[in-house]
Design an enzyme around this catalytic site. Structure first.
Site, PDB file in Angstrom:
ATOM      1  N   HIS A 269      69.223   8.740  83.002  1.00 35.80           N
ATOM      2  CA  HIS A 269      67.891   8.409  82.495  1.00 35.80           C
ATOM      3  C   HIS A 269      67.197   9.665  81.965  1.00 35.80           C
ATOM      4  O   HIS A 269      66.606   9.654  80.878  1.00 35.80           O
ATOM      5  CB  HIS A 269      67.075   7.777  83.630  1.00 35.80           C
ATOM      6  N   GLU A 270      67.278  10.758  82.727  1.00 35.45           N
ATOM      7  CA  GLU A 270      66.628  11.999  82.310  1.00 35.45           C
ATOM      8  C   GLU A 270      67.313  12.614  81.094  1.00 35.45           C
ATOM      9  O   GLU A 270      66.646  13.122  80.183  1.00 35.45           O
ATOM     10  CB  GLU A 270      66.605  12.994  83.472  1.00 35.45           C
TER      11      GLU A 270
ATOM     12  N   GLU B 293      60.061   4.912  78.448  1.00 36.31           N
ATOM     13  CA  GLU B 293      60.789   4.709  79.702  1.00 36.31           C
ATOM     14  C   GLU B 293      61.857   3.626  79.547  1.00 36.31           C
ATOM     15  O   GLU B 293      62.951   3.740  80.102  1.00 36.31           O
ATOM     16  CB  GLU B 293      59.817   4.328  80.821  1.00 36.31           C
TER      17      GLU B 293
ATOM     18  N   HIS C 193      66.118  10.914  78.074  1.00 35.22           N
ATOM     19  CA  HIS C 193      64.815  11.428  77.626  1.00 35.22           C
ATOM     20  C   HIS C 193      65.001  12.656  76.746  1.00 35.22           C
ATOM     21  O   HIS C 193      64.354  12.789  75.698  1.00 35.22           O
ATOM     22  CB  HIS C 193      63.954  11.807  78.839  1.00 35.22           C
TER      23      HIS C 193
END
Length: 290
Positions: free
Chosen positions: A146-147, A223, A150
């Protein structure tokens, strides 16, 4: 929310410092004489200051994150967990085509993670000790994915550009308000006295807070994309399981609204200032779209 909160707070502070410095060194008066009531010319100057503030905030983001969160950068792994963490970040960063980020661990009991940095190839990914202690490797891998998503999506840079646009209009409208207050309340004919300066500073803070509503909306939207990126890197089921683990932990009860940034938790504050969507909506998005 910490990284986003710090980004917004730093941005507002920099704008205030710019405004005060401009007043002290006479630049403010020079700009007023050069633009007067020509709002087109004033808009150009506000854009220069506005984008300058957001760029400085972006360049400082990694340094502030390290100092605020107490991140310990892993240069040489000291144990198997650190070695696994470095290898996971390396593998995922290669998969999305970005330079290997700095990797760190910060001392927080809550299961949390964040990514920040000035560009896709100059980033930081950090995870909390609580995340490593209580989540299984597949869930941690999904959180890291997930990071990394980003970073790969360029979310900090895109947010900075958005913030620059908002800063421009925050400065423009605050100067207009200051001019009106100075003329109406302090009876200064030119509208550029001390009343204008003080009123514009107050207006900057208020308009800056309102602008953060738009920044937070953007954050919530991104997100969902980061969840999808994490699912592609670590597996859909693992990403969903990681989000469900966060639900069970009731993360907002364990940490203040100051802790999290591009981390994947959600503050449970269902209002315009929330930086993350509800976890149940994020899980539903993954189940429906992937």
């Amino acid at each position: 929310m910490l990284r986003i909160a710090l980004f917004i707070a730093t941005n507002i502070a920099i704008l205030l410092i710019f405004s005060i410095a401009a007043r002290i060194f006479g630049l403010d008066q020079w700009i007023y004489q050069a633009t007067g009531t020509n709002y087109g010319a004033l808009l150009v100057w506000c854009a220069m200051f506005g984008f300058g503030g957001s760029i400085v905030s972006l360049l400082m983001s990694k340094m502030i994150a390290k100092r605020t969160m107490g991140v310990q950068i892993i240069d040489q792994p000291q144990n198997q967990t650190e070695a696994w963490l470095l290898e996971t970040v390396r593998r995922q960063s290669e998969a999305v085509g970005i330079k290997m980020p700095e990797v760190g661990i910060f001392p927080d009991h809550a299961a949390n993670a964040f990514a920040t940095g000035a560009s896709r190839n100059s980033s930081l990914v950090a995870v909390s000790k609580g995340l490593l202690q209580r989540f299984d490797e597949k869930s941690v891998e999904a959180v890291i994915g997930h990071e990394i998503a980003h970073v790969a999506n360029g979310d900090m840079v895109t947010m900075s550009l958005l913030q620059g646009v908002l800063n421009t209009f925050v400065l423009l409208f605050s100067r207009i308000v200051g001019n009106i207050v100075d003329r109406a309340v302090f009876k200064n004919e030119d509208g550029n006295g001390i009343g204008s300066f003080l009123a514009s500073l107050v207006a900057q803070v208020l308009f800056g807070i309102l602008a953060s509503v738009i920044v937070n909306w953007f954050s919530r939207y991104r997100e969902y994309r980061a969840d999808e990126g994490g699912a592609q890197l670590a597996g859909k089921n693992n990403m969903i399981q990681a989000l469900r683990n966060l639900q069970r932990e009731h993360m907002p009860a364990h940490m203040s609204d100051q802790l999290a940034a591009f981390g994947i938790q959600h503050s449970n504050v269902k209002n315009l200032f929330a930086t993350h969507p509800p976890l149940e909506k994020r899980i539903e998005n993954l189940e429906q779209r992937m």
